[in-house]
Design an enzyme around this catalytic site. Structure first.
Site, PDB file in Angstrom:
ATOM      1  N   ASP A 297       0.336  -2.534  12.194  1.00  0.00           N
ATOM      2  CA  ASP A 297       0.789  -3.004  10.888  1.00  0.00           C
ATOM      3  C   ASP A 297       1.128  -4.491  10.968  1.00  0.00           C
ATOM      4  O   ASP A 297       2.115  -4.884  11.604  1.00  0.00           O
ATOM      5  CB  ASP A 297       2.025  -2.190  10.454  1.00  0.00           C
ATOM      6  CG  ASP A 297       2.428  -2.518   9.028  1.00  0.00           C
ATOM      7  OD1 ASP A 297       2.656  -3.717   8.729  1.00  0.00           O
ATOM      8  OD2 ASP A 297       2.508  -1.596   8.205  1.00  0.00           O
TER       9      ASP A 297
ATOM     10  N   THR B 187      -1.281   7.475  -0.605  1.00  0.00           N
ATOM     11  CA  THR B 187      -2.578   7.365  -1.291  1.00  0.00           C
ATOM     12  C   THR B 187      -3.380   6.157  -0.815  1.00  0.00           C
ATOM     13  O   THR B 187      -4.560   6.051  -1.132  1.00  0.00           O
ATOM     14  CB  THR B 187      -2.363   7.182  -2.812  1.00  0.00           C
ATOM     15  OG1 THR B 187      -1.675   5.938  -3.004  1.00  0.00           O
ATOM     16  CG2 THR B 187      -1.543   8.311  -3.406  1.00  0.00           C
TER      17      THR B 187
ATOM     18  N   ASP C 105       4.694  -5.660   9.676  1.00  0.00           N
ATOM     19  CA  ASP C 105       5.780  -5.284  10.598  1.00  0.00           C
ATOM     20  C   ASP C 105       5.756  -6.142  11.853  1.00  0.00           C
ATOM     21  O   ASP C 105       6.806  -6.524  12.373  1.00  0.00           O
ATOM     22  CB  ASP C 105       5.650  -3.803  10.989  1.00  0.00           C
ATOM     23  CG  ASP C 105       6.150  -2.877   9.890  1.00  0.00           C
ATOM     24  OD1 ASP C 105       6.900  -3.352   9.009  1.00  0.00           O
ATOM     25  OD2 ASP C 105       5.791  -1.687   9.906  1.00  0.00           O
TER      26      ASP C 105
ATOM     27  N   ARG D 290       0.845  -1.197   0.000  1.00  0.00           N
ATOM     28  CA  ARG D 290       0.000   0.000   0.000  1.00  0.00           C
ATOM     29  C   ARG D 290       0.871   1.234   0.000  1.00  0.00           C
ATOM     30  O   ARG D 290       1.753   1.368   0.835  1.00  0.00           O
ATOM     31  CB  ARG D 290      -0.841   0.049   1.290  1.00  0.00           C
ATOM     32  CG  ARG D 290      -2.029  -0.792   1.284  1.00  0.00           C
ATOM     33  CD  ARG D 290      -3.073  -0.385   2.292  1.00  0.00           C
ATOM     34  NE  ARG D 290      -2.627   0.184   3.549  1.00  0.00           N
ATOM     35  CZ  ARG D 290      -3.470   0.667   4.452  1.00  0.00           C
ATOM     36  NH1 ARG D 290      -4.765   0.648   4.211  1.00  0.00           N
ATOM     37  NH2 ARG D 290      -3.040   1.159   5.575  1.00  0.00           N
TER      38      ARG D 290
END
Ligand SMILES: O=P(O)(O)OC[C@H]1O[C@H](OP(=O)(O)OP(=O)(O)O)[C@H](O)[C@@H]1O
Ligand SMILES: O=c1cc[nH]c(=O)[nH]1
Length: 212
Positions: free
Chosen positions: A203, A111, A206, A107
């Protein structure tokens, strides 16, 4: 949240309990990785309850008999890189002979649009049941693009499995691919201004790979 026929929510207490531990910010990489694997296995058990069977003749120590075994081409597991990789071992524990494809998407941080960087699928993809996996369904952009890519390669019988979803992503994925069965561990409240799921778990990539 509107109900969609092609969406299954898991309410099994073991799945819910494990997702709660996953969310905690103090859960470390090793435990996080194991939990993602376990949740994928528990979800996979249910998501694969319609695999086709065929009667096969075998011989027990007592006599010959006909008995059901999984029919057709081997299942294809397709993780969306990176975070989807964390779910593969859990599904493989159920179906060790599955083939594995990979779709690379990330991603854009500004944006939130997905960008493709890799696609390799087991052939003939059109003859396989395909389980696309990614722990997070946020805006839905990544899952939508990954499935579009698989369909371009001929994939037809597609399931999408995630651990946490935002209502925005479920709606977008349902609208883009109404033929795809969607399996969700937990439906969260909403997305924040950075398109992160709230309360979510942060995340996923991560946390699985220890990259933060
Ligand atoms: O529904 P979306 O808004 O598309 O967001 C979900 C995607 O975001 C995360 O991946 P990310 O892009 O962070 O890449 P990573 O797996 O390499 O960390 C996650 O694993 C999904 O692929
Ligand atoms: O909350 C989110 C949203 C997208 N991707 C993640 O890993 N987490």
């Amino acid at each position: 949240m509107e109900k969609f026929e092609n969406v299954t929510y898991f309410n099994h207490p073991l799945i819910q309990h494990k997702i709660s531990i996953l969310r905690k910010k103090e859960t470390g990489t090793n435990e996080f990785r194991h939990l993602v694997e376990e949740i994928a296995m528990l979800e996979g058990f249910e998501a694969l309850n319609d695999l086709p069977l065929e009667e096969v003749e075998i011989e027990t120590p007592i006599e010959k008999c006909k008995t059901p075994m999984i029919a057709g081409r081997k299942l294809a597991i397709v993780p969306i890189l990176r975070a989807g990789l964390g779910m593969v071992e859990g599904i493989l524990a159920l179906v060790p002979s599955a083939k594995i494809g990979h779709i690379g998407l990330y991603r854009d941080e500004e944006t939130f649009e997905p960008h493709e960087y890799y696609c390799k699928l087991p052939s003939p993809i059109e003859e396989r049941t395909i389980v696309v996996c990614d722990p997070m369904l946020a805006t839905g952009g990544s899952a939508i693009d990954a499935i579009t890519m698989i369909k371009k390669h001929g994939g037809r019988n597609i399931k999408f499995m995630c651990i946490i979803a935002a209502p925005e992503g479920v709606k977008a994925l349902h609208e883009a691919h109404p033929d795809v069965q969607i399996y969700i561990g937990h439906l969260d409240r909403c997305l924040n201004e950075h398109a992160y799921i709230c309360p979510g778990l942060g995340d996923a990539g991560d946390r699985i790979f220890g990259t933060k």
